[in-house]
Design a protein around this motif. Structure first.
Motif, PDB file in Angstrom:
ATOM      1  N   ASN A 335      -3.350 -23.036 -45.335  1.00 18.67           N
ATOM      2  CA  ASN A 335      -1.987 -23.571 -45.355  1.00 18.67           C
ATOM      3  C   ASN A 335      -0.990 -22.640 -46.037  1.00 18.67           C
ATOM      4  N   LEU A 336      -1.412 -21.423 -46.320  1.00 23.41           N
ATOM      5  CA  LEU A 336      -0.543 -20.482 -47.035  1.00 23.41           C
ATOM      6  C   LEU A 336       0.515 -19.943 -46.080  1.00 23.41           C
ATOM      7  N   ASP A 337       1.728 -19.758 -46.610  1.00 23.49           N
ATOM      8  CA  ASP A 337       2.808 -19.252 -45.763  1.00 23.49           C
ATOM      9  C   ASP A 337       2.503 -17.806 -45.374  1.00 23.49           C
ATOM     10  N   THR A 338       3.295 -17.335 -44.418  1.00 33.55           N
ATOM     11  CA  THR A 338       3.034 -16.014 -43.824  1.00 33.55           C
ATOM     12  C   THR A 338       3.176 -14.890 -44.834  1.00 33.55           C
ATOM     13  N   GLU A 339       4.202 -14.914 -45.604  1.00 31.76           N
ATOM     14  CA  GLU A 339       4.416 -13.831 -46.571  1.00 31.76           C
ATOM     15  C   GLU A 339       3.318 -13.801 -47.625  1.00 31.76           C
ATOM     16  N   SER A 340       2.929 -14.922 -48.130  1.00 29.65           N
ATOM     17  CA  SER A 340       1.865 -14.970 -49.142  1.00 29.65           C
ATOM     18  C   SER A 340       0.533 -14.523 -48.541  1.00 29.65           C
ATOM     19  N   LEU A 341       0.288 -14.979 -47.287  1.00 28.06           N
ATOM     20  CA  LEU A 341      -0.963 -14.556 -46.640  1.00 28.06           C
ATOM     21  C   LEU A 341      -0.978 -13.040 -46.433  1.00 28.06           C
ATOM     22  N   GLU A 342       0.180 -12.503 -46.115  1.00 26.55           N
ATOM     23  CA  GLU A 342       0.246 -11.048 -45.942  1.00 26.55           C
ATOM     24  C   GLU A 342      -0.080 -10.325 -47.237  1.00 26.55           C
ATOM     25  N   LEU A 343       0.429 -10.832 -48.318  1.00 27.71           N
ATOM     26  CA  LEU A 343       0.115 -10.234 -49.620  1.00 27.71           C
ATOM     27  C   LEU A 343      -1.363 -10.374 -49.955  1.00 27.71           C
ATOM     28  N   LYS A 433     -11.123   6.343 -42.466  1.00 27.47           N
ATOM     29  CA  LYS A 433      -9.804   5.884 -42.010  1.00 27.47           C
ATOM     30  C   LYS A 433      -9.916   5.024 -40.758  1.00 27.47           C
ATOM     31  N   GLY A 434     -10.917   5.294 -39.937  1.00 31.42           N
ATOM     32  CA  GLY A 434     -11.119   4.467 -38.759  1.00 31.42           C
ATOM     33  C   GLY A 434     -11.439   3.028 -39.122  1.00 31.42           C
ATOM     34  N   ILE A 435     -12.284   2.847 -40.122  1.00 34.14           N
ATOM     35  CA  ILE A 435     -12.612   1.488 -40.574  1.00 34.14           C
ATOM     36  C   ILE A 435     -11.395   0.832 -41.216  1.00 34.14           C
ATOM     37  N   ILE A 436     -10.641   1.608 -42.008  1.00 38.82           N
ATOM     38  CA  ILE A 436      -9.443   1.066 -42.653  1.00 38.82           C
ATOM     39  C   ILE A 436      -8.407   0.655 -41.598  1.00 38.82           C
ATOM     40  N   ASN A 437      -8.270   1.451 -40.552  1.00 39.45           N
ATOM     41  CA  ASN A 437      -7.338   1.087 -39.482  1.00 39.45           C
ATOM     42  C   ASN A 437      -7.742  -0.228 -38.810  1.00 39.45           C
ATOM     43  N   ILE A 438      -9.047  -0.423 -38.649  1.00 38.56           N
ATOM     44  CA  ILE A 438      -9.512  -1.699 -38.071  1.00 38.56           C
ATOM     45  C   ILE A 438      -9.133  -2.860 -38.985  1.00 38.56           C
ATOM     46  N   LEU A 439      -9.310  -2.666 -40.298  1.00 35.45           N
ATOM     47  CA  LEU A 439      -8.961  -3.722 -41.243  1.00 35.45           C
ATOM     48  C   LEU A 439      -7.461  -4.024 -41.169  1.00 35.45           C
ATOM     49  N   GLN A 440      -6.655  -2.973 -41.101  1.00 33.09           N
ATOM     50  CA  GLN A 440      -5.215  -3.172 -41.044  1.00 33.09           C
ATOM     51  C   GLN A 440      -4.796  -3.837 -39.731  1.00 33.09           C
ATOM     52  N   GLN A 441      -5.421  -3.427 -38.634  1.00 28.69           N
ATOM     53  CA  GLN A 441      -5.099  -4.047 -37.354  1.00 28.69           C
ATOM     54  C   GLN A 441      -5.460  -5.530 -37.334  1.00 28.69           C
ATOM     55  N   GLU A 442      -6.642  -5.839 -37.838  1.00 29.99           N
ATOM     56  CA  GLU A 442      -7.057  -7.238 -37.869  1.00 29.99           C
ATOM     57  C   GLU A 442      -6.182  -8.048 -38.825  1.00 29.99           C
ATOM     58  N   SER A 443      -5.811  -7.407 -39.953  1.00 30.08           N
ATOM     59  CA  SER A 443      -4.920  -8.100 -40.892  1.00 30.08           C
ATOM     60  C   SER A 443      -3.577  -8.387 -40.236  1.00 30.08           C
ATOM     61  N   THR A 444      -3.044  -7.413 -39.521  1.00 31.82           N
ATOM     62  CA  THR A 444      -1.775  -7.623 -38.820  1.00 31.82           C
ATOM     63  C   THR A 444      -1.912  -8.710 -37.759  1.00 31.82           C
ATOM     64  N   GLY A 445      -3.059  -8.751 -37.080  1.00 31.72           N
ATOM     65  CA  GLY A 445      -3.286  -9.796 -36.090  1.00 31.72           C
ATOM     66  C   GLY A 445      -3.345 -11.176 -36.700  1.00 31.72           C
ATOM     67  N   ILE A 446      -3.981 -11.282 -37.867  1.00 30.36           N
ATOM     68  CA  ILE A 446      -4.064 -12.575 -38.549  1.00 30.36           C
ATOM     69  C   ILE A 446      -2.671 -13.049 -38.952  1.00 30.36           C
ATOM     70  N   ILE A 447      -1.860 -12.147 -39.482  1.00 30.68           N
ATOM     71  CA  ILE A 447      -0.502 -12.519 -39.904  1.00 30.68           C
ATOM     72  C   ILE A 447       0.324 -12.944 -38.691  1.00 30.68           C
ATOM     73  N   ALA A 448       0.178 -12.184 -37.606  1.00 27.58           N
ATOM     74  CA  ALA A 448       0.937 -12.539 -36.404  1.00 27.58           C
ATOM     75  C   ALA A 448       0.510 -13.899 -35.873  1.00 27.58           C
ATOM     76  N   GLU A 449      -0.791 -14.154 -35.918  1.00 23.95           N
ATOM     77  CA  GLU A 449      -1.294 -15.465 -35.456  1.00 23.95           C
ATOM     78  C   GLU A 449      -0.758 -16.573 -36.330  1.00 23.95           C
ATOM     79  N   ARG A 450      -0.755 -16.399 -37.648  1.00 25.00           N
ATOM     80  CA  ARG A 450      -0.265 -17.437 -38.567  1.00 25.00           C
ATOM     81  C   ARG A 450       1.242 -17.626 -38.367  1.00 25.00           C
ATOM     82  N   SER A 451       1.966 -16.543 -38.179  1.00 31.18           N
ATOM     83  CA  SER A 451       3.417 -16.653 -37.978  1.00 31.18           C
ATOM     84  C   SER A 451       3.728 -17.376 -36.678  1.00 31.18           C
ATOM     85  N   GLU A 452       2.974 -17.105 -35.627  1.00 34.23           N
ATOM     86  CA  GLU A 452       3.189 -17.793 -34.356  1.00 34.23           C
ATOM     87  C   GLU A 452       2.893 -19.276 -34.471  1.00 34.23           C
TER      88      GLU A 452
END
Length: 460
Positions: A335-343, A433-452
């Motif tokens: 139930n966390l808001d988008t900005e807090s979840l991003e942090l 860096k490849g693994i870190i990019n995957i983490l960042q991509q998935e994190s961005t996807g989670i935030i986008a999903e929560r925002s939607e």
């Protein structure tokens, strides 16, 4: 002179008078003794004078004989001098006649003398002499006789020289085996079967031998060439034993042993590393540490990468991989808001970064430090070289070889360690860096999903 003789006579008279005075009892006896002594002395002098006169004739005869001998010697000397001059003229005439008769043969004999000397030098280093001994004795005698103008080469000697040359050429094209004593590397002498490969090499029991002309012995090389050359020697001996006529690869020395002696003197990898000294071992130690770290990082990143790839195929978050732990943040805070979840997701990714990039900086440091340490060894080696030049001059290069070897080897070792470390660091850093990019991509996807989802809820 007369005064000295008179003084000596007076002195002797005084001595006789004193001696007589000591023995005589009175003056009459003394006078009697002096008169008797004078008479005896006169008789003695007369006897001596008579003896001298008797020898005058003898001395004259001896003088006449000596004069005759002298005159005869002078006559003989004149005759010999005349004969010597005559002989010189005759010898010069005969020498000219001999030179005219020899003609081109004189040049031929000169060529034969030169060929015999060159052939003797060839036989000294030829491995064929290990089988056919004492070939050089005839050549020594032939060269000496040719050097003397009193003797010319005979037909038999010329044919013998031709035979030795022809035999050398013939034997150079044969592979033969013979028994003889071989001095082993440990100093022992042993009867062995020696295989001669033309005029190039000697081998026995799969090892290369050398022929020593000074002692007439065949000795095993203390240091053998690398295994790839020894394998060809074993293959050749096996084919000879089996009677095979198939071509066999064999590493031969066309110089008869010169190249082989230089080859075995060349330092191997271990000796080259030893030339680097302590600094070289430090570089290798650092390189080994970097290699172990890189191996550990590679294994870790491969395992983590596989787990992350498995996590990408499922929606169930697992705590055994970085992506699963990041996905668990979403599940813990539904139930966390988008900005807090991003942090929260950024915090989770930052928590995973040290684990993924751990020790990579150390590998990069090793790739930079290794050539610097090699440069340090280079400077140290050049200092040693200049010190040797200062003490001993530049007359003997061997005195400077140690410093130059250290200067070059340490630089090479530094580059050998640094270059692979650069590629290893780049590869591991790329995987991380490849693994870190995957983490960042998935994190961005989670935030986008929560925002939607939030926007859809507000719109409802």
């Amino acid at each position: 002179m007369k005064k000295m003789l008179a003084s000596l006579t007076v002195s002797l008279s005084l001595v006789v008078t004193v001696a007589s005075a000591q023995q005589a009892a009175n003056l009459d006896q003394l006078l009697t003794q002096l008169e008797q002594g004078k008479i005896a002395q006169s008789a003695q002098n007369q006897a001596r004078e008579a003896e001298f006169k008797a020898k005058v004739n003898q001395q004259q005869r001896m003088l006449n004989d000596i004069n005759q001998q002298r005159d005869s010697a002078l006559v003989l000397s004149a005759q010999l001098e005349q004969q010597f001059e005559t002989n010189e003229v005759s010898l010069a005439n005969k020498s000219d006649a001999l030179d005219k008769r020899l003609g081109e043969l004189k040049e031929l004999f000169g060529v034969l003398q030169q060929v015999s000397g060159d052939t003797r030098s060839k036989f000294q280093t030829s491995v064929i002499s290990a089988e056919i001994a004492n070939r050089g004795e005839f050549l020594d005698q032939f060269a000496q006789s040719m050097g003397s103008s009193a003797k010319l080469a005979s037909i038999e000697e010329i044919e013998r020289l031709w035979f030795e040359l022809q035999r050398e050429m013939t034997e150079s094209g044969k592979i033969k085996q013979f028994n003889r004593d071989v001095v082993l590397a440990n100093g022992e002498s042993k009867q062995a079967v020696v295989t001669r490969v033309g005029g190039f090499n000697l081998i026995s029991n799969g090892k290369y031998l050398e022929y020593i002309d000074e002692t007439g012995t065949v000795a095993e090389l203390i240091r053998q060439p690398s295994s790839r050359y020894l394998n060809t020697a074993d293959a050749l001996i096996d084919n000879i034993a089996q009677g095979s006529s198939e071509p066999t690869a064999f590493a031969l020395d066309p110089t008869g042993g010169s190249i082989l002696s230089l080859l075995v003197q060349a330092p191997d990898s271990r000796e080259r590393i030893d030339q680097g000294g302590p600094i070289g071992y430090i570089i290798l130690g650092i390189g080994l540490i970097g290699l172990l770290i890189a191996l550990e990082r590679l294994i870790n990143l491969v395992i983590v990468g596989r787990k992350v790839n498995r996590q990408l195929k499922t929606d169930v978050a697992s705590s055994d991989n970085p992506l699963g732990r990041v996905m668990q943040v979403k599940d813990k805070h539904p139930n966390l808001d988008t900005e807090s979840l991003e942090l929260k997701l950024s915090e989770s990714i930052l928590r995973e970064l040290p684990k993924l990039s751990s020790k990579l900086t150390l590998i990069k440091i090793i790739s930079v430090v290794a050539p610097l340490i090699g440069l340090l060894g280079t400077v140290t080696g050049m200092i040693n070289t200049f010190q040797a030049i200062t003490l001993f001059g530049t007359g003997d290069p061997k005195l400077m070889a140690g410093g130059i070897s250290q200067a070059l080897v340490t630089t090479v070792l530094g580059l050998v360690v640094a270059i692979p470390m650069v590629f290893i660091f780049a590869y591991l850093n790329g995987r991380s860096k490849g693994i870190i990019n995957i983490l960042q991509q998935e994190s961005t996807g989670i935030i986008a999903e929560r925002s939607e989802r939030v926007e859809q809820g507000q719109g409802a």
